[in-house]
Write a protein that holds these residues in place. Structure first.
Motif, PDB file in Angstrom:
ATOM      1  N   GLU B  49       0.804  -1.385  -0.101  1.00 28.54           N
ATOM      2  CA  GLU B  49       0.111  -0.033  -0.025  1.00 28.54           C
ATOM      3  C   GLU B  49       0.878   1.203  -0.052  1.00 28.54           C
ATOM      4  O   GLU B  49       1.783   1.218   0.766  1.00 28.54           O
ATOM      5  N   TYR B  51       1.058   4.397   0.925  1.00 24.58           N
ATOM      6  CA  TYR B  51       1.071   5.200   1.875  1.00 24.58           C
ATOM      7  C   TYR B  51       1.125   4.743   3.272  1.00 24.58           C
ATOM      8  O   TYR B  51       0.922   5.159   4.240  1.00 24.58           O
ATOM      9  N   ILE B  52       1.472   3.184   3.109  1.00 23.85           N
ATOM     10  CA  ILE B  52       1.490   2.696   4.498  1.00 23.85           C
ATOM     11  C   ILE B  52       3.127   2.111   4.842  1.00 23.85           C
ATOM     12  O   ILE B  52       3.290   1.272   3.819  1.00 23.85           O
ATOM     13  N   ARG B  89       3.302   1.086  11.990  1.00 27.90           N
ATOM     14  CA  ARG B  89       3.304   1.726  10.797  1.00 27.90           C
ATOM     15  C   ARG B  89       4.366   3.003  10.938  1.00 27.90           C
ATOM     16  O   ARG B  89       4.384   3.821  11.738  1.00 27.90           O
ATOM     17  N   GLY B  91       6.697   6.043  10.887  1.00 30.02           N
ATOM     18  CA  GLY B  91       6.598   7.587  10.377  1.00 30.02           C
ATOM     19  C   GLY B  91       5.275   7.937  10.892  1.00 30.02           C
ATOM     20  O   GLY B  91       5.039   9.291  10.688  1.00 30.02           O
ATOM     21  N   GLU B  92       4.172   7.066  11.340  1.00 36.91           N
ATOM     22  CA  GLU B  92       3.069   7.677  11.774  1.00 36.91           C
ATOM     23  C   GLU B  92       3.120   8.068  13.256  1.00 36.91           C
ATOM     24  O   GLU B  92       2.752   7.307  14.196  1.00 36.91           O
ATOM     25  N   GLN B  93       3.198   9.306  13.665  1.00 34.85           N
ATOM     26  CA  GLN B  93       3.589   9.938  14.800  1.00 34.85           C
ATOM     27  C   GLN B  93       2.740  11.239  14.869  1.00 34.85           C
ATOM     28  O   GLN B  93       3.049  12.124  14.096  1.00 34.85           O
ATOM     29  N   HIS B  97      -1.846   9.687  16.142  1.00 36.18           N
ATOM     30  CA  HIS B  97      -0.827   8.418  15.790  1.00 36.18           C
ATOM     31  C   HIS B  97      -0.028   7.836  16.685  1.00 36.18           C
ATOM     32  O   HIS B  97       0.859   8.965  17.142  1.00 36.18           O
ATOM     33  N   ASP B 176      -6.589  13.322  -1.440  1.00 33.71           N
ATOM     34  CA  ASP B 176      -6.042  13.058  -0.397  1.00 33.71           C
ATOM     35  C   ASP B 176      -5.841  14.507   0.522  1.00 33.71           C
ATOM     36  O   ASP B 176      -6.117  14.571   1.749  1.00 33.71           O
ATOM     37  N   ALA B 180      -7.923  16.021   4.242  1.00 35.26           N
ATOM     38  CA  ALA B 180      -7.206  16.340   5.115  1.00 35.26           C
ATOM     39  C   ALA B 180      -7.732  18.003   5.616  1.00 35.26           C
ATOM     40  O   ALA B 180      -7.926  18.474   6.627  1.00 35.26           O
ATOM     41  N   GLU B 227     -11.085  10.062  13.072  1.00 35.16           N
ATOM     42  CA  GLU B 227     -11.513   8.822  12.115  1.00 35.16           C
ATOM     43  C   GLU B 227     -11.142   7.720  12.817  1.00 35.16           C
ATOM     44  O   GLU B 227     -10.142   7.288  13.346  1.00 35.16           O
TER      45      GLU B 227
END
Lengths: 187, 307
Positions: B49, B51-52, B89, B91-93, B97, B176, B180, B227
């Motif tokens: 995927e 962007y994951i 995942r 970078g998701e911070q 997140h 996208d 946002a 979300e």
């Protein structure tokens, strides 16, 4: 650099101006691209702006360097430093020093952030020892809280100290918070 | 040490609510005939995927989602399964997140995304009742959670909030960014929103809607800007699935210079997956919602910041 590598305190070059990242707000709706809302502090004039990046974008890193400088003395509106390796002198304006002047004691070593040959930011040692120049016996008007009273240190800054501190004592101060840590030497 | 102690003790009430939520969720699914399963956290291949981003582990990966393994179980004949899955995942911070987080996933055979949306409505109503709450207070508003929650198509939401139709004008980048910047901030703060029927290009593992090939049967549940869950009528067409993974692998290679592997074992089982629906619901966000916490570090004792 990849925008995913932008963190707090990253130095970016935005439209030719070096900026420090003060905050990064990361959002990532669903399975889409990550959106980074970045709060930027202009390192030349201190103004704050916001900018949005999305994943896959590139950002320019500002080429900044740190060098160690010793603070010598103040001359008019300028603070004079000396590079500890080259012994060259460096003049920094009062506006660039900002609040840090409160703890800028003659002779201390600081890390100077340079953009090219231009000084743009100073990092003080976390702890500096100062002599207490003025502090009356805790009288009500000067009492900050039941345990603290006001004291003037050698730079002229006023901080809260415990009531047992006297003029001439050497105290340790946390320069990040501007608070008293402990007494080093009793007069 | 003192700071850490104070921080951890401040979280105690939220962590107790968190533990209760886990207990009630297990009861909810047990009562409905779902089997709790556990699939590997460290896996040889992950779904490609764009962007994951995954963490690598000795040539394997830390799982970004339990989806492929849970679907392999469906292909083997399991009909109703759920899992509390640790996911990673890179970078998701941020406020919502943490690179390591917990996903509640469940899959149900002979169901589609609309059935799963009802499960979520039932689950949230059940949790609110069991926790003894009357309403969900999250941020300023109190959410009116009486069901059914309002369902809005992505097309209508974009026409209203962003001024264009992403289902007839394919533009993944603008989709996208507007999601946002315009759509999510414009969602109701008084009741939950179910966004349904995403553009087919933004729906990696969802089934295309039979009567409208420009959209897929994908839904996302929002409480204001929070979300909470991503719902699919699962894609069970092996050729279509292979094509979408190929496309994702190409895109990742082009944009990130990284060559991902096709999840072959999963692809082999796709023809045997029954028609089904599934959902990934962020447990940490659910706990935030029910504890009225604005940041994920208020519901986890340790995050990437203080681990």
């Amino acid at each position: 650099m990849d925008v995913a590598d932008i963190h707090k305190n990253t130095k970016l070059l935005v439209d030719g101006i070096p900026c420090c990242v003060d905050e990064v707000d990361f959002t990532k709706p669903g399975k889409g691209r990550a959106i980074y809302r970045v709060k930027l502090r202009n390192l030349l004039d201190g103004t704050i702006t916001e900018k949005t990046f999305h994943s896959g974008e590139k950002a320019d890193e500002a080429q900044t360097t740190y060098q160690q400088e010793q603070y010598l003395y103040k001359d008019g509106d300028h603070y004079i430093f000396m590079n500890t390796e080259t012994f060259e002198q460096l003049f920094v304006s009062e506006s660039q020093i900002g609040d840090k002047k409160d703890f800028l004691k003659e002779g201390i070593l600081v890390d100077m952030l340079m953009f090219g040959d231009r000084p743009i930011d100073i990092t003080l040692p976390n702890f500096i020892e100062f002599e207490v120049m003025e502090s009356d016996i805790a009288i009500k008007a000067q009492t900050i809280s039941p345990q603290l009273k006001a004291a003037t240190i050698e730079t002229g800054a006023v901080i809260g100290v415990p009531t047992f501190i006297n003029v001439g004592d050497i105290i340790k101060v946390d320069t990040r918070t501007g608070t008293y840590v402990e007494r080093i030497n009793k007069k | 040490m003192e700071d850490e102690k104070q921080h951890l003790l401040q979280l105690e009430s939220n962590l107790k609510t968190r533990a209760l939520i886990y207990k009630h969720i297990r009861k909810f699914f047990d009562d409905r005939g779902f089997l709790e399963v556990e699939t590997p956290v460290r896996v040889p291949v992950i779904a490609p995927e764009p962007y994951i981003v995954s963490f690598e582990s000795e040539g394997w990966f830390l799982s970004t989602s339990p989806e492929l393994h849970m679907k392999r179980m469906l292909a083997a004949g399991y009909k109703k399964i759920f899992q509390f899955a640790r996911c990673f995942r890179k970078g998701e911070q941020g406020r919502l997140h943490n690179p390591e987080f917990t996903m509640l996933e469940w899959y149900c055979a002979n169901a589609d995304y609309m059935v799963i949306i009802q499960h979520i409505e039932d689950l949230i109503s059940y949790l609110v009742k069991e926790l003894g709450f009357r309403k969900i207070k999250y941020g300023n508003p109190e959410f009116d959670i009486s069901t059914p929650w309002s369902r809005i198509t992505v097309k209508d939401a974009y026409l209203k909030l962003a001024g264009w139709d992403p289902t007839t004008q394919p533009d993944p980048l603008r989709f996208d960014i507007d999601m946002a910047e315009k759509v999510i901030p414009g969602l109701s703060k008084d009741y939950p929103t179910v966004l349904i029927d995403y553009p087919s290009y933004a729906s990696a593992l969802a089934r295309i809607k039979p009567d409208n090939p420009t959209v897929a049967e994908r839904a996302e549940i929002f409480f204001g800007e929070l979300e909470l869950a991503n719902v699919y009528s699962e894609l069970v067409d092996a050729d279509e699935q292979t094509g979408r993974f190929d496309e994702a692998i190409r895109q990742i290679e082009k944009e990130q210079g990284k060559r991902m592997q096709m999840p072959e074992k999963f692809i082999e089982t796709v023809p045997f997956i029954p028609e089904c629906g599934g959902v990934a619901l962020g447990i940490d966000r659910l706990v935030m919602l029910l504890c009225n916490a604005s940041s994920i570090d208020e519901v986890m004792p340790f995050t990437a910041e203080n681990a």
